[in-house]
Design an enzyme around this catalytic site. Structure first.
Site, short mmCIF file in Angstrom:
data_model
loop_
_atom_site.label_atom_id
_atom_site.label_comp_id
_atom_site.label_asym_id
_atom_site.label_seq_id
_atom_site.Cartn_x
_atom_site.Cartn_y
_atom_site.Cartn_z
N LYS A 80 52.43 48.33 43.32
CA LYS A 80 52.88 47.54 42.17
C LYS A 80 54.23 48.07 41.71
CE LYS A 80 48.76 45.48 41.32
NZ LYS A 80 48.55 44.16 41.90
N GLU A 130 54.59 44.36 45.52
CA GLU A 130 54.59 43.48 44.35
C GLU A 130 55.52 44.05 43.29
OE1 GLU A 130 50.61 41.56 43.36
OE2 GLU A 130 50.04 43.53 44.10
N HIS A 159 42.81 42.90 51.80
CA HIS A 159 43.94 42.09 52.29
C HIS A 159 44.67 42.75 53.47
CE1 HIS A 159 43.06 39.96 48.72
NE2 HIS A 159 43.85 40.59 47.90
N ASP A 200 42.02 47.94 45.85
CA ASP A 200 42.40 46.59 45.42
C ASP A 200 43.05 45.80 46.55
OD1 ASP A 200 42.82 44.49 43.51
OD2 ASP A 200 44.90 45.13 43.30
N ARG A 214 30.00 32.19 28.36
CA ARG A 214 29.31 32.50 27.11
C ARG A 214 30.04 31.93 25.89
NH1 ARG A 214 28.20 38.59 27.09
NH2 ARG A 214 30.43 38.46 26.90
N LYS A 236 36.25 39.33 45.63
CA LYS A 236 36.44 40.76 45.82
C LYS A 236 36.60 41.44 44.46
CE LYS A 236 40.72 42.36 46.38
NZ LYS A 236 41.44 42.20 45.10
N HIS A 258 41.56 36.04 49.41
CA HIS A 258 42.47 34.90 49.38
C HIS A 258 43.62 35.02 50.37
CE1 HIS A 258 44.94 37.35 46.66
NE2 HIS A 258 45.93 36.52 46.91
N LYS A 282 58.84 41.34 45.62
CA LYS A 282 57.55 40.76 45.99
C LYS A 282 57.67 40.28 47.44
CE LYS A 282 53.67 38.18 45.53
NZ LYS A 282 52.35 38.73 45.46
N LYS A 328 45.98 31.99 53.12
CA LYS A 328 47.41 31.73 53.15
C LYS A 328 47.78 31.12 54.50
CE LYS A 328 48.56 35.58 50.04
NZ LYS A 328 49.18 35.05 48.84
C1 BG6 Z 1 44.65 40.41 44.36
C2 BG6 Z 1 44.78 41.78 43.74
O1 BG6 Z 1 43.57 40.38 45.25
O2 BG6 Z 1 45.84 40.10 45.07
C3 BG6 Z 1 45.98 41.82 42.81
O3 BG6 Z 1 43.60 42.07 43.00
C4 BG6 Z 1 47.23 41.38 43.53
O4 BG6 Z 1 46.17 43.12 42.28
C5 BG6 Z 1 46.99 40.05 44.25
O5 BG6 Z 1 48.26 41.24 42.58
C6 BG6 Z 1 48.18 39.73 45.13
O6 BG6 Z 1 48.03 38.44 45.63
P1 BG6 Z 1 49.28 37.60 46.13
O7 BG6 Z 1 48.69 36.36 46.69
O8 BG6 Z 1 50.13 37.37 44.91
O9 BG6 Z 1 49.99 38.44 47.12
#
Ligand code: BG6
Length: 498
Positions: free
Chosen positions: A345, A224, A249, A244, A52, A156, A186, A350, A190
């Protein structure tokens, strides 16, 4: 000799809805640019950014160049950027107005855009319905199996609960065929996640022990360190860790670890096997002493804000930023094997990894020790542990017991390591590169099918029912979550924090 490089041979127009958003800037454009730079796209490809905001082709190109400078893993040079930009155009329009879609249709004709079209819906879930309906009304969705083809990529979350997931599926399937829908998770893109299948089914020696006879328990952790950066507070406060991360995942990782061998590597064979795992998956039965779920919410310290103080988060939010679960897979292979899932989180590190802990040998013949230099302590028996390190330091580690060189018959735990960076110097492809490529090639293997999305939500609902009344307990930023998460573990099991 065969080349492993894959190219898109067909002309494609890639239309991004939500083209000025965060995902486009951070993931989609960098992935498309890398594919472009590596020569994986045909010359006849076009990217149309639909949003937009006030932009024209030039300012959109400038915006995307800035995004690439910030996020591209592939080197940038003026010539390539200029050439990449010549494939970009901007289409300004209100997502809910039919005139914007009619004009998009005209753009296809007038600008002679490649007629195969991939619509990438990088938009909030409430906008999916109007966008798909408008696309259909404007005649932009061609029938399945037709040439030119139409495919739609959906991000998602695929709903918020079982009912909304069903509603979303009904809506999508009203306007197109399942074969045209690409629900992106996603994690499946990987490299290391795909390697779970090769590890299990391209080797003879591991698969026979992947079952209840040999496996003591399974742990999957996706930890994370980030909190609510990039203005995610509002979305996350509505969503929480369970929806989430676990609902997609973590369940997908578990499916790959636990599924039966597929009859082939086509999309339907793999998805059918994943479905069987999801149907058998449920929260473990809670007992007086052992709960099945633990939720947490991060507090603050001098360095980090508490979740409730984050931007666009309710000050009295009860959203969980951490979830740990004890689950079971009620099938022949896995009955009785606890499966622990954990994500959060603002944790210590990580890391995403899958740990398969094997049973101890039937007879403890040896003394097990852990040593620092020549000073050793007796430990209990160290069972074999297989770790799939999904990220970072991608690799696979197998912990075994070996005789420690000495005059005594004692054994110590040692690692057999396979690391991607040690074997292959090439940087691993980004998940989005692989997935965008697959969507353009029409390979849906690494995307979530409608029944999988619904089955995932059905399990989430079982968890919520089993954990009803379990509010989040606070945990310190930089920790491994609330200590209560340890209480889910049976016997002497412990979370493995690698
Ligand atoms: C996303 C989540 O799908 O995956 C996020 O919405 C998260 O909250 C992210 O941070 C983590 O992805 P990756 O690839 O960094 O592990």
């Amino acid at each position: 000799m065969a080349t492993l490089e894959v190219r898109i041979e067909e002309p494609v127009t890639f239309v991004i809805f939500g083209a000025t958003g965060d995902l486009t800037r951070r993931k989609l454009m960098p992935a498309l640019y890398t594919l472009f730079k590596e020569g994986a796209l045909t010359k006849e490809f076009s990217i149309v950014g639909f949003a937009r905001r006030e932009h024209d082709d030039r300012s959109f190109c400038k915006l995307m160049n800035e995004a690439l400078r910030e996020h591209s893993r592939t080197s940038l040079d003026d010539e390539s950027l200029k050439s990449f930009c010549s494939h970009l155009s901007y289409h300004r329009g209100d997502l809910s107005e039919s005139s914007a879609y009619e004009k998009l249709k005209e753009k296809f004709d007038d600008d002679a855009l490649p007629a195969n079209r991939l619509f990438y819906l990088s938009i909030t879930s409430d906008l999916i319905e109007p966008v798909v309906e408008q696309l259909r009304k404007a005649g932009l969705i061609t029938p399945p199996q037709d040439m030119p083809w139409t495919r739609v990529v959906v991000e998602k979350p695929f709903g918020h609960d079982l009912e909304s997931a069903r509603k979303l599926n009904r809506l999508l399937l009203r306007h197109m065929d399942e074969t045209q829908i690409y629900r992106i998770d996603h994690y499946l893109g990987k490299e290391t996640v795909q390697n779970i299948l090769s590890f299990r089914f391209a080797n003879t020696i591991f698969e026979p022990v992947f079952n209840r006879t040999y496996v003591d328990h399974i742990q999957i952790t996706a930890a994370e360190t980030i909190g609510m950066e990039s203005g995610r507070g509002a979305f996350y406060d509505r969503t929480g860790a369970l929806r989430d991360m676990v609902a997609n995942h973590l369940f997908q990782l578990l499916c790959l670890v636990a599924m039966e061998p597929p009859s082939g590597m086509e999309a339907h064979s793999i998805r059918n096997e994943k479905m069987k795992v999801l149907r058998a998956l449920r929260p473990a039965t809670a007992t007086e002493e052992k709960k099945t779920a633990c939720f947490g919410q991060y507090g603050g310290n001098e360095k980090y804000k508490a979740f409730r103080d984050e931007d666009r988060v309710a000050p009295d939010s009860t959203t969980e930023t951490f979830a740990a679960l004890r689950m079971e897979i009620n099938n022949w292979r896995w009955a009785g094997v606890p499966v622990y899932l954990r994500t959060g989180k603002r944790l210590a590190k990580k890391t995403t990894e899958i740990v398969i802990r094997f049973k101890t040998p039937p007879l403890a013949l040896f003394q097990h020790v852990a040593c620092k230099g020549d000073v050793c302590d007796l430990t209990g028996v160290n069972p074999n542990t297989l770790i799939f390190r999904i990220q970072p330091d991608e690799g696979i580690f197998l912990q075994i017991s070996a005789k420690r060189p000495s005059m005594q018959m004692v054994v110590e735990s040692v690692n057999m390591d396979f690391s991607y960076s040690g074997k292959w110097k090439k940087e691993l492809p980004e998940a989005y590169e692989r997935l965008l490529m697959d969507a353009m090639r029409g390979d849906s293997t690494l995307f979530t099918r409608s029944d999988e999305a619904e089955a995932e939500w059905a399990v989430i609902e079982m968890i919520l029912a089993a954990a009803s009344g379990t509010g989040p307990v606070p945990y310190a930023p930089g920790s491994w979550g609330p200590e209560e998460a340890d209480e889910l573990m049976l016997n002497d099991e412990k979370w493995i924090n690698e």
